[in-house]
Design a protein around this motif. Structure first.
Motif, PDB file in Angstrom:
ATOM      1  N   GLN A 119       0.834  -1.211   0.000  1.00 38.93           N
ATOM      2  CA  GLN A 119       0.000   0.000   0.000  1.00 38.93           C
ATOM      3  C   GLN A 119       0.866   1.258   0.000  1.00 38.93           C
ATOM      4  O   GLN A 119       0.579   2.221  -0.716  1.00 38.93           O
ATOM      5  CB  GLN A 119      -0.931   0.005   1.217  1.00 38.93           C
ATOM      6  CG  GLN A 119      -1.833   1.236   1.271  1.00 38.93           C
ATOM      7  CD  GLN A 119      -2.783   1.215   2.447  1.00 38.93           C
ATOM      8  OE1 GLN A 119      -3.055   0.167   3.025  1.00 38.93           O
ATOM      9  NE2 GLN A 119      -3.284   2.382   2.827  1.00 38.93           N
ATOM     10  N   ARG A 120       1.922   1.252   0.789  1.00 41.69           N
ATOM     11  CA  ARG A 120       2.803   2.420   0.857  1.00 41.69           C
ATOM     12  C   ARG A 120       3.536   2.629  -0.462  1.00 41.69           C
ATOM     13  O   ARG A 120       3.752   3.761  -0.895  1.00 41.69           O
ATOM     14  CB  ARG A 120       3.785   2.261   2.011  1.00 41.69           C
ATOM     15  CG  ARG A 120       3.117   2.344   3.384  1.00 41.69           C
ATOM     16  CD  ARG A 120       3.999   1.778   4.474  1.00 41.69           C
ATOM     17  NE  ARG A 120       5.253   2.526   4.556  1.00 41.69           N
ATOM     18  CZ  ARG A 120       6.413   1.961   4.915  1.00 41.69           C
ATOM     19  NH1 ARG A 120       6.480   0.655   5.159  1.00 41.69           N
ATOM     20  NH2 ARG A 120       7.499   2.692   4.990  1.00 41.69           N
ATOM     21  N   THR A 122       2.346   1.818  -3.363  1.00 43.09           N
ATOM     22  CA  THR A 122       1.325   2.345  -4.273  1.00 43.09           C
ATOM     23  C   THR A 122       1.189   3.852  -4.094  1.00 43.09           C
ATOM     24  O   THR A 122       1.132   4.620  -5.063  1.00 43.09           O
ATOM     25  CB  THR A 122      -0.029   1.664  -4.012  1.00 43.09           C
ATOM     26  OG1 THR A 122       0.105   0.252  -4.212  1.00 43.09           O
ATOM     27  CG2 THR A 122      -1.094   2.200  -4.957  1.00 43.09           C
ATOM     28  N   GLU A 123       1.156   4.298  -2.846  1.00 42.87           N
ATOM     29  CA  GLU A 123       1.064   5.733  -2.561  1.00 42.87           C
ATOM     30  C   GLU A 123       2.320   6.463  -3.023  1.00 42.87           C
ATOM     31  O   GLU A 123       2.239   7.569  -3.563  1.00 42.87           O
ATOM     32  CB  GLU A 123       0.845   5.938  -1.060  1.00 42.87           C
ATOM     33  CG  GLU A 123      -0.498   5.399  -0.565  1.00 42.87           C
ATOM     34  CD  GLU A 123      -0.594   5.363   0.949  1.00 42.87           C
ATOM     35  OE1 GLU A 123       0.425   5.672   1.618  1.00 42.87           O
ATOM     36  OE2 GLU A 123      -1.678   5.016   1.460  1.00 42.87           O
ATOM     37  N   GLY A 126       2.396   7.144  -6.666  1.00 50.50           N
ATOM     38  CA  GLY A 126       1.519   8.235  -7.071  1.00 50.50           C
ATOM     39  C   GLY A 126       0.753   7.985  -8.352  1.00 50.50           C
ATOM     40  O   GLY A 126       0.588   8.881  -9.178  1.00 50.50           O
TER      41      GLY A 126
END
Length: 285
Positions: A119-120, A122-123, A126
Motif C-alpha cells: 500500500q505504501r 502504491t502511494e 503516485g
C-alpha cells in the motif's frame, strides 16, 4: 533534425513527468522523440500536449517485457495506434502480471519486517507503476537497510528474497500485438542481454521471422564500433536500425537524452518507414 526513440517518464520507472521529460528533450536540442514507458502508454497524451507546445514531434511508443526462450527481452513499439484494442488488451495483461509480482515481493518483504509495504509503495508511486526502487526506498524508511543500494544488495537484487521472476509473454506474441496496433517492433538494446554472438544472431533471426522491423543499434553511450556491427546484423536480416538514450533520470551520463553517437553510415534508419519523417531526420547531427 535530432531524434531519440527510447526514453522513460515517471509513468513507468523514469523520474521525470512526461511534461518535464519533453522540456528536457527540448533543452537537449531534440526535434523528435518517442516516449517508451514500460508496458504502459499512460503518459503519451500528456507528452503529446507538451511536445506540441514545444514544436516537437512525438512518436507513440511503448517498451514491452517479453521472453525469448528463458531469456527476458525488451521490445519497443513505435508509431502505434494508442486506441488499438489489441494494444490495450496486451497492456492490461502486462499490468496485471506486474501487480501479481509486486504483491508477491511485498509479502516476502513484510515477513522480514517491512510495514504494509504494498500500500505504501502504491502511494509512493503516485499512480505510476510500482517497481523495486519504491520497495527499496521504503525498506530504508523502515530501517531495514541504510541505503537504496543496500536494499537491492540485501533483499531485491538477483538471487535475493525479493527477486521474483516473471513469466512475460513470448517475443512473437508481443511483436504481433505491435503490428496489430500499426506499429514497428524494435528489438531494444540487444547488446545488453550479454548473449554470445551465435545466440544474438539466433535472437535477431527469430525476431525478424516474427515480424520485427528494427534493431536498436544505439542505446545511450556504448563502445566504439558496436553500432556499426549491430547495423550490419540488422541489414543482414532485413531489419531497419533505431537509436535512443534509454533515459530514465537526470544525472545518468551514459543515458542522457540525445547524447549518443550518430547513426552509422551502413544503417537503414527506422524513420525511413514513416513517410512524414523520411528524408528530414538525421539522428544526433
Amino acid at each position: 533534425m535530432k531524434i531519440d526513440l527510447h526514453m522513460h517518464s515517471n509513468c513507468s520507472d523514469g523520474e521525470l513527468t512526461p511534461e518535464a521529460l519533453v522540456a528536457r528533450a527540448k533543452e537537449a536540442g531534440l526535434d523528435a522523440i518517442a516516449l517508451t514507458d514500460h508496458d504502459t502508454i499512460a503518459g503519451l497524451a500528456r507528452a503529446r500536449c507538451a511536445a506540441e507546445h514545444e514544436g516537437m514531434t512525438l512518436i507513440n511508443g511503448i517498451e514491452f517485457s517479453t521472453r525469448w526462450g528463458k531469456i527476458g527481452v525488451h521490445v519497443v513499439g513505435l508509431g502505434l495506434n494508442a486506441d488499438s484494442a489489441e494494444l490495450q488488451q496486451a497492456i492490461a495483461a502486462q499490468q496485471q502480471a506486474r501487480i501479481d509480482r509486486n504483491l508477491t515481493i511485498a509479502g516476502k518483504l513484510e515477513k522480514l519486517g517491512a510495514r504494509n509495504i504494498y500500500q505504501r509503495a502504491t502511494e509512493l508511486a503516485g499512480g505510476s507503476q510500482i517497481g523495486r526502487p519504491h520497495f527499496a526506498q521504503l525498506l530504508v524508511e523502515d530501517g531495514l537497510v541504510k541505503t537504496v543500494a543496500s536494499a537491492f544488495k540485501k533483499y531485491l537484487g538477483a538471487g535475493k528474497v525479493g527477486d521474483i521472476k516473471q513469466q512475460w509473454p513470448p517475443l512473437d506474441e508481443i511483436v504481433a500485438t505491435i503490428l496489430a496496433a500499426g506499429g514497428v517492433a524494435v528489438l531494444a538494446h540487444p547488446a545488453k542481454y550479454r548473449l554470445t554472438r551465435t545466440k544474438l544472431r539466433a535472437l535477431t533471426a527469430g525476431f525478424a521471422e516474427a515480424g520485427g522491423g528494427a534493431i536498436e543499434v544505439i542505446s545511450g553511450y556504448q563502445p566504439s564500433g558496436l553500432a556499426k556491427d549491430l547495423a550490419a546484423m540488422a541489414n543482414e536480416f532485413g531489419l531497419a536500425s533505431s537509436c535512443g538514450s534509454d533515459f530514465h533520470r537526470p544525472g545518468g551520463i551514459w543515458q542522457e537524452l540525445g547524447r549518443f553517437e550518430p547513426m552509422p553510415p551502413n544503417a537503414r534508419p527506422v524513420w525511413s518507414l514513416w513517410p512524414e519523417l523520411a528524408g528530414t531526420v538525421e539522428a544526433n547531427k
